[in-house]
Design a protein around this motif. Structure first.
Motif, PDB file in Angstrom:
ATOM      1  N   GLY A  22     -11.557  11.024 -11.956  1.00  0.00           N
ATOM      2  CA  GLY A  22     -11.169  11.571 -10.660  1.00  0.00           C
ATOM      3  C   GLY A  22     -11.438  10.720  -9.446  1.00  0.00           C
ATOM      4  N   VAL A  23     -11.858   9.479  -9.623  1.00  0.00           N
ATOM      5  CA  VAL A  23     -12.040   8.583  -8.478  1.00  0.00           C
ATOM      6  C   VAL A  23     -10.676   8.217  -7.914  1.00  0.00           C
ATOM      7  N   THR A  24     -10.544   8.257  -6.586  1.00  0.00           N
ATOM      8  CA  THR A  24      -9.263   7.955  -5.941  1.00  0.00           C
ATOM      9  C   THR A  24      -9.358   6.797  -4.951  1.00  0.00           C
ATOM     10  N   ILE A  25     -10.568   6.443  -4.539  1.00  0.00           N
ATOM     11  CA  ILE A  25     -10.787   5.320  -3.625  1.00  0.00           C
ATOM     12  C   ILE A  25     -11.855   4.433  -4.253  1.00  0.00           C
ATOM     13  N   LEU A  26     -11.589   3.133  -4.343  1.00  0.00           N
ATOM     14  CA  LEU A  26     -12.543   2.223  -4.968  1.00  0.00           C
ATOM     15  C   LEU A  26     -13.059   1.226  -3.940  1.00  0.00           C
ATOM     16  N   ASN A  27     -14.387   1.079  -3.917  1.00  0.00           N
ATOM     17  CA  ASN A  27     -15.042   0.224  -2.946  1.00  0.00           C
ATOM     18  C   ASN A  27     -16.112  -0.601  -3.662  1.00  0.00           C
ATOM     19  N   PRO A  28     -16.374  -1.875  -3.345  1.00  0.00           N
ATOM     20  CA  PRO A  28     -15.758  -2.633  -2.250  1.00  0.00           C
ATOM     21  C   PRO A  28     -14.755  -3.700  -2.695  1.00  0.00           C
ATOM     22  N   LYS A  82     -10.598  -0.146  -0.970  1.00  0.00           N
ATOM     23  CA  LYS A  82     -11.410  -0.078   0.257  1.00  0.00           C
ATOM     24  C   LYS A  82     -12.406  -1.224   0.235  1.00  0.00           C
ATOM     25  N   GLY A  83     -12.342  -2.077   1.249  1.00  0.00           N
ATOM     26  CA  GLY A  83     -13.206  -3.247   1.299  1.00  0.00           C
ATOM     27  C   GLY A  83     -12.367  -4.498   1.280  1.00  0.00           C
ATOM     28  N   THR A  84     -12.593  -5.381   0.285  1.00  0.00           N
ATOM     29  CA  THR A  84     -11.822  -6.574  -0.087  1.00  0.00           C
ATOM     30  C   THR A  84     -12.077  -7.811   0.774  1.00  0.00           C
ATOM     31  N   VAL A  85     -12.826  -7.690   1.878  1.00  0.00           N
ATOM     32  CA  VAL A  85     -13.097  -8.851   2.731  1.00  0.00           C
ATOM     33  C   VAL A  85     -14.537  -9.308   2.468  1.00  0.00           C
ATOM     34  N   GLY A  86     -14.683 -10.480   1.884  1.00  0.00           N
ATOM     35  CA  GLY A  86     -15.949 -10.892   1.311  1.00  0.00           C
ATOM     36  C   GLY A  86     -17.091 -11.099   2.292  1.00  0.00           C
ATOM     37  N   LEU A 116      -9.466  -1.361   5.135  1.00  0.00           N
ATOM     38  CA  LEU A 116     -10.073  -2.669   5.336  1.00  0.00           C
ATOM     39  C   LEU A 116     -11.534  -2.528   5.737  1.00  0.00           C
ATOM     40  N   GLU A 117     -12.359  -3.340   5.077  1.00  0.00           N
ATOM     41  CA  GLU A 117     -13.790  -3.258   5.331  1.00  0.00           C
ATOM     42  C   GLU A 117     -14.444  -4.502   4.723  1.00  0.00           C
ATOM     43  N   PRO A 118     -15.462  -5.068   5.373  1.00  0.00           N
ATOM     44  CA  PRO A 118     -16.269  -6.055   4.663  1.00  0.00           C
ATOM     45  C   PRO A 118     -16.863  -5.404   3.413  1.00  0.00           C
ATOM     46  N   THR A 119     -17.107  -6.209   2.382  1.00  0.00           N
ATOM     47  CA  THR A 119     -17.500  -5.638   1.102  1.00  0.00           C
ATOM     48  C   THR A 119     -18.930  -5.137   1.070  1.00  0.00           C
ATOM     49  N   THR A 126      -2.749   7.142   4.031  1.00  0.00           N
ATOM     50  CA  THR A 126      -3.420   6.167   3.173  1.00  0.00           C
ATOM     51  C   THR A 126      -3.638   6.729   1.776  1.00  0.00           C
ATOM     52  N   VAL A 127      -4.222   7.914   1.674  1.00  0.00           N
ATOM     53  CA  VAL A 127      -4.565   8.461   0.357  1.00  0.00           C
ATOM     54  C   VAL A 127      -3.332   8.953  -0.397  1.00  0.00           C
ATOM     55  N   ASN A 128      -2.228   9.147   0.324  1.00  0.00           N
ATOM     56  CA  ASN A 128      -0.980   9.525  -0.330  1.00  0.00           C
ATOM     57  C   ASN A 128      -0.060   8.333  -0.565  1.00  0.00           C
ATOM     58  N   HIS A 129      -0.583   7.121  -0.323  1.00  0.00           N
ATOM     59  CA  HIS A 129       0.137   5.881  -0.597  1.00  0.00           C
ATOM     60  C   HIS A 129       1.468   5.831   0.152  1.00  0.00           C
ATOM     61  N   ILE A 130       1.430   6.208   1.421  1.00  0.00           N
ATOM     62  CA  ILE A 130       2.620   6.172   2.267  1.00  0.00           C
ATOM     63  C   ILE A 130       2.505   4.955   3.187  1.00  0.00           C
ATOM     64  N   PRO A 131       3.443   4.020   3.148  1.00  0.00           N
ATOM     65  CA  PRO A 131       3.357   2.823   3.990  1.00  0.00           C
ATOM     66  C   PRO A 131       3.295   3.166   5.476  1.00  0.00           C
ATOM     67  N   HIS A 132       2.521   2.389   6.218  1.00  0.00           N
ATOM     68  CA  HIS A 132       2.379   2.600   7.657  1.00  0.00           C
ATOM     69  C   HIS A 132       1.987   1.290   8.316  1.00  0.00           C
ATOM     70  N   GLU A 133       2.093   1.237   9.640  1.00  0.00           N
ATOM     71  CA  GLU A 133       1.880  -0.006  10.379  1.00  0.00           C
ATOM     72  C   GLU A 133       0.405  -0.294  10.650  1.00  0.00           C
ATOM     73  N   GLU A 134      -0.420   0.745  10.728  1.00  0.00           N
ATOM     74  CA  GLU A 134      -1.833   0.580  11.054  1.00  0.00           C
ATOM     75  C   GLU A 134      -2.676   0.853   9.803  1.00  0.00           C
ATOM     76  N   PHE A 135      -3.930   0.410   9.859  1.00  0.00           N
ATOM     77  CA  PHE A 135      -4.819   0.614   8.721  1.00  0.00           C
ATOM     78  C   PHE A 135      -6.164   1.162   9.188  1.00  0.00           C
ATOM     79  N   LEU A 136      -6.731   2.038   8.377  1.00  0.00           N
ATOM     80  CA  LEU A 136      -8.123   2.409   8.583  1.00  0.00           C
ATOM     81  C   LEU A 136      -8.987   1.174   8.363  1.00  0.00           C
ATOM     82  N   PHE A 137     -10.004   0.997   9.193  1.00  0.00           N
ATOM     83  CA  PHE A 137     -10.931  -0.112   8.990  1.00  0.00           C
ATOM     84  C   PHE A 137     -12.290   0.260   9.546  1.00  0.00           C
ATOM     85  N   PHE A 138     -13.324  -0.303   8.937  1.00  0.00           N
ATOM     86  CA  PHE A 138     -14.703  -0.012   9.313  1.00  0.00           C
ATOM     87  C   PHE A 138     -15.553  -1.260   9.116  1.00  0.00           C
TER      88      PHE A 138
END
Length: 355
Positions: free
Chosen positions: A265-271, A293-297, A329-332, A10-22
């Motif tokens: 130096g921020v690499t992950i932006l939420n929400p 990180k986030g995006t689901v209202g 993926l995460e609720p915002t 995820t942090v290296n921007h490599i495509p994959h079939e599954e996603f981290l979610f919380f």
């Protein structure tokens, strides 16, 4: 992929079939969801839903630690029986609904710089970090990434000073703002350095500095008061561990400061609240630099959508934002009591679908 492999992809921007979610629930929804699923209070949603597992580490207070006595800051008022003073000295008075509290700030009446200087600000001097490296090692052996929460700067400052007072100080008494922010920055820098020394993968930091339309104050004030201090914290960690990931949270529309967050130096932006910013625009402009990180209202989809709509939104986020793998993926925000249980389950089910 195990969770650590998934995090690295995820942090290296490599495509994959599954996603981290919380997801995280407020107490009322947490209780009702457990009842619905027949889970005990000690049972884990992560285990029940087979969600990605991460490990959280933090410094520990020394033996015999006691928080300062903040009672003198409230001698001018009657404290309700159900109120409490939190760890940074702010009095929290429970409201009439759910978990909400009203803040009363300890430095709300301070008039002089000496009163500001004499306050017992939160710090980690003497706190213990010797356990953290071993916890990181064990987590990595079990294929789990490790997170350390560093803290706020602006939010802690205004909670101690008072919201209106702090905003007025930015104009009328900037030396007060500078002093308070520096004390909190110093504390956060020490936490970030300890985490980096221990080999932590992922720092979480942030301040809510925007409303739904724009910043809460001018960008010039953000550049003066907040940006250089967060830059100092992030640099302190990256000087020790250059590949440490920095996850910055702010609610609201922060489009104006995203380029400068990347700069420091921020690499992950939420929400990435879709009610405030267009996630696709954020991805188009800044996706090569950031994991979204986030995006689901939580003001729209999660409380008011149907389960099918929740699933549609999650699938759409994967397609439009996760094509390069750089999506969590995460609720915002934390899920409030008005979110239907069925929508929580739909969110998890859609997140677990492979693309």
């Amino acid at each position: 992929m195990n969770t650590l492999e998934l995090f690295k992809a995820t942090v290296n921007h490599i495509p994959h079939e599954e996603f981290l979610f919380f997801f995280h629930c407020t107490p009322d929804l947490d209780k009702r969801l457990r009842q619905y699923l027949n889970l005990k209070p000690q049972d884990s949603f992560e285990e029940y839903f087979d969600m990605p597992r991460v490990v959280h580490v933090s410094l520990k207070p020394p033996a015999g630690f006691r928080k300062p006595d903040f009672s003198k800051y409230y001698e001018d008022m009657d404290i309700p029986h159900n109120a409490f003073i939190n760890d940074i000295g702010v009095l929290e008075i429970p409201g009439s609904m759910y978990h909400f509290t009203r803040y009363v700030s300890p430095l709300r009446n301070a008039k002089t710089l000496k009163e500001i200087e004499d306050f017992p600000y939160p710090n980690v001097d003497g706190w213990i970090d010797s356990h953290m490296a071993e916890e990181v090692r064990k987590a990595h052996e079990n294929n789990k990434p490790v997170i350390c929460w560093v803290g706020h700067i602006y939010e802690t400052a205004w909670q101690i000073r008072g919201y209106e007072q702090f905003l007025m100080d930015m104009i009328l008494n900037p030396e007060i703002c500078e002093f308070i922010l520096d004390k909190i920055c110093e504390r956060n820098m020490k936490v970030a350095q300890a985490a980096a020394r221990a080999g932590v993968d992922w720092l979480t930091i942030g301040d809510d500095v925007a409303n739904e339309r724009t910043l809460m104050f001018s960008i010039e004030h953000w550049r003066r008061f907040m940006k250089p201090r967060w830059a100092k914290v992030i640099k302190a960690a990256k000087d020790i561990k250059p590949d440490i990931q920095v996850d910055y949270h702010s609610d609201g529309n922060i489009m104006d400061i995203i380029p400068e967050l990347i700069e420091i130096g921020v690499t992950i932006l939420n929400p990435i609240q879709p009610e405030c910013m267009d996630p696709i625009e954020v991805k188009r402009k800044y996706g090569k630099h950031l994991v979204l990180k986030g995006t689901v209202g939580t003001q729209s989809t999660m409380p008011f959508g149907t389960p099918d709509e929740v699933k549609r939104v999650v699938r759409e986020r994967k397609r439009t934002l996760g094509y390069d793998g750089a999506l969590i993926l995460e609720p915002t925000h934390v899920l409030e009591p008005d979110v239907p249980i069925e929508n929580v389950i739909a969110f998890v089910e859609a997140c677990k679908e492979k693309i």
